[in-house]
Write a protein that holds these residues in place. Structure first.
Motif, mmCIF file in Angstrom:
data_model
loop_
_atom_site.group_PDB
_atom_site.id
_atom_site.type_symbol
_atom_site.label_atom_id
_atom_site.label_comp_id
_atom_site.label_asym_id
_atom_site.label_seq_id
_atom_site.Cartn_x
_atom_site.Cartn_y
_atom_site.Cartn_z
ATOM 1 N N ASP A 134 0.866 -1.183 0.000
ATOM 2 C CA ASP A 134 0.000 0.000 0.000
ATOM 3 C C ASP A 134 0.902 1.233 0.000
ATOM 4 O OD1 ASP A 134 -2.224 1.575 -0.113
ATOM 5 O OD2 ASP A 134 -3.066 0.974 1.831
ATOM 6 N N SER A 135 0.334 2.338 -0.498
ATOM 7 C CA SER A 135 1.136 3.509 -0.845
ATOM 8 C C SER A 135 1.477 4.424 0.312
ATOM 9 C CB SER A 135 0.375 4.304 -1.899
ATOM 10 O OG SER A 135 -0.970 4.504 -1.460
ATOM 11 N N ASP B 32 -2.992 7.985 -2.719
ATOM 12 C CA ASP B 32 -4.354 8.502 -2.880
ATOM 13 C C ASP B 32 -4.778 9.211 -1.598
ATOM 14 O OD1 ASP B 32 -4.344 6.133 -1.406
ATOM 15 O OD2 ASP B 32 -6.444 5.703 -1.838
ATOM 16 N N CYS C 178 -7.931 8.961 0.993
ATOM 17 C CA CYS C 178 -9.158 8.299 1.414
ATOM 18 C C CYS C 178 -9.905 9.270 2.312
ATOM 19 C CB CYS C 178 -8.823 7.012 2.173
ATOM 20 S SG CYS C 178 -10.262 6.188 2.878
ATOM 21 N N GLY D 218 -11.078 2.122 -3.274
ATOM 22 C CA GLY D 218 -10.678 2.665 -1.966
ATOM 23 C C GLY D 218 -11.834 3.406 -1.332
ATOM 24 N N GLY D 219 -11.615 3.883 -0.111
ATOM 25 C CA GLY D 219 -12.604 4.736 0.535
ATOM 26 C C GLY D 219 -13.827 4.024 1.065
ATOM 27 N N VAL E 139 -14.903 2.295 5.951
ATOM 28 C CA VAL E 139 -14.395 3.373 6.794
ATOM 29 C C VAL E 139 -15.484 3.857 7.761
ATOM 30 C CG1 VAL E 139 -12.530 4.153 5.287
ATOM 31 C CG2 VAL E 139 -14.858 4.987 4.876
ATOM 32 N N GLY F 34 -8.725 -3.101 2.244
ATOM 33 C CA GLY F 34 -9.003 -3.092 3.675
ATOM 34 C C GLY F 34 -10.283 -3.824 4.069
HETATM 35 N N1 PRF Z 1 -6.616 3.783 0.122
HETATM 36 C C1 PRF Z 1 -5.410 3.151 0.342
HETATM 37 N N2 PRF Z 1 -5.307 2.136 1.211
HETATM 38 C C2 PRF Z 1 -6.406 1.723 1.870
HETATM 39 C C3 PRF Z 1 -7.665 2.328 1.675
HETATM 40 C C4 PRF Z 1 -7.791 3.414 0.750
HETATM 41 O O1 PRF Z 1 -8.847 3.999 0.509
HETATM 42 C C5 PRF Z 1 -8.554 1.647 2.526
HETATM 43 C C6 PRF Z 1 -9.999 1.912 2.695
HETATM 44 N N3 PRF Z 1 -10.687 0.846 3.278
HETATM 45 C C7 PRF Z 1 -7.816 0.659 3.192
HETATM 46 N N4 PRF Z 1 -6.528 0.727 2.787
HETATM 47 N N5 PRF Z 1 -4.324 3.569 -0.312
#
Ligand code: PRF
Length: 371
Positions: free
Chosen positions: A92-93, A147, A149, A216-217, A220, A248
């Motif tokens: 992941d970034s 990104d 979120c 993504g997003g 949450v 996630g």
């Molecule tokens: N963006 C990134 N990693 C993530 C999420 C996201 O929106 C989420 C959202 N559940 C988990 N991990 N880059």
């Protein structure tokens, strides 16, 4: 041409099963990626992780850049060699972890600036630096764009701002990554719970062109039903011939409902985190091993599993380990839960391949949600 061939073997409704082919091995989809945040799937050896059937694990830019640092991992031969995992790794970034873990952070067009949760030191992450860390220093197989979120709930104007920044960062990420044969780059769709924003996000990502596409997003705080409502349309906005990764997520029921809606890949800390706290995931739903009702229960978590943690230890013994705060309890339940999530994705792959996924889904829901 996309870096990694994605062969879809069977489709049932919106559900698909296939194989993403990488130089470090095949990723069978639907796939669940155990989370190995700090160069370890917590409480498990890589041999245990491999034996559960995991084809790929996830690592985190945010944690590794802070400790032991991306440059140190690079000097030690890259993340695969460092942690002794020779199959694919997706990283992941960093942006999402900055928001959820770091101290005061500042987001601008250029970068996200934050202070470390480890020692308070100040760090800057740009889309370009995130690519450099993931692709060049850690040596990740699947690299995620940086990104934003946006937190839930969000006003549409705020969600639009985050989606548009993510789209501009998608462009910068792609320019920094270039084209590579042995590594893939995934874009990330954002847009909160707004269909028009998810559509625009997808259009902008498709225009740039990625090897795979993440959603993504979600997960949450919106809840299962609201997430499913977004998943009724979000995967269909992304290219049909590339893998779709829901970031996630999540609980077993989330995985089944997302696969039914066209998602191919998942990652979540749930199996390892909840395992460390005494929660076991089973075909009959989640159970808490600390409960007194297991004190003299000699049955294992799953007699039919080929995972030793699931098959060979009684619930009474596992309960004892948690009551006595013995670390073996955390080891065994992490192992069992990862094995269960792998068994669940394997069962979905077989069901889709054999054209009986709808029945699998119905029976899974009835049994898993029964108590
Ligand atoms: N963006 C990134 N990693 C993530 C999420 C996201 O929106 C989420 C959202 N559940 C988990 N991990 N880059």
């Amino acid at each position: 041409m996309a870096a990694f061939p994605f062969e879809i073997k069977a489709v049932e409704g919106k559900a698909r099963t296939g194989v993403l082919k990488t130089p470090r091995g095949d990723i069978r989809t639907p796939a669940f990626m155990p989370v190995g945040t700090a160069a370890t799937v917590k409480a498990m050896t890589v041999d245990q992780v491999k034996a559960t059937g995991a084809d790929i694990i996830l690592g985190n830019t945010y944690h590794l850049m802070l400790r032991p640092s991306a440059e140190r991992v690079a000097r030690l031969g890259g993340l695969h060699k460092f942690m002794r995992w020779d199959k694919p790794i997706l990283t992941d970034s960093g942006g999402f972890q900055v928001m959820s873990l770091s101290g005061i952070s500042k987001l601008t067009e250029e970068a996200v600036t934050f202070s470390s949760h480890v020692d308070g030191s100040k760090h800057v992450l740009t889309p370009e630096r995130s690519i450099e860390i993931q692709a060049d220093l850690l040596g990740s197989d699947i690299v995620m764009q940086l990104d934003e979120c946006v937190a839930w709930p969000a006003e549409e104007a705020r969600a639009r701002k985050g989606m548009e920044l993510s789209a501009r960062w998608a462009r910068r990420s792609k320019d920094a990554f270039g084209t590579r044969d042995t590594q893939a780059l995934f874009g990330i769709q954002q847009g909160s719970t707004f269909e028009a924003l998810r559509r625009e996000s997808s259009d902008r990502l498709r225009e740039i062109g990625f090897d795979g596409y993440a959603i993504g997003g979600l997960a949450v705080g919106e809840g299962h039903e609201a997430m499913c409502e977004v998943l009724d349309y979000a995967p269909g906005l992304l290219p049909e011939d590339r893998p779709r990764y829901l970031m996630g997520v999540g609980k077993p029921i989330d995985l089944v409902e997302a696969v039914a809606r066209g998602v191919d890949m998942f990652d979540c800390v749930l199996p390892t985190r909840s395992g460390r706290h005494g929660q076991a995931w089973t075909w009959d739903g989640p159970i808490n091993l600390k409960n007194a009702k297991y004190a003299e229960d000699e049955s294992p978590l799953d007699p039919d599993s080929d995972c030793p943690a699931s098959r060979d230890y009684s619930k009474a013994y596992l309960r004892h380990l948690f009551k006595a705060e013995e670390i073996l309890g955390q080891v065994l339940l992490s192992w069992h839960n990862i094995a269960f999530f792998q068994a669940l994705t394997a069962a979905m792959r077989a069901a889709i391949a054999e054209g009986r996924f709808e029945r699998f889904r119905r029976e899974f829901r009835a049994r898993h949600l029964s108590q």
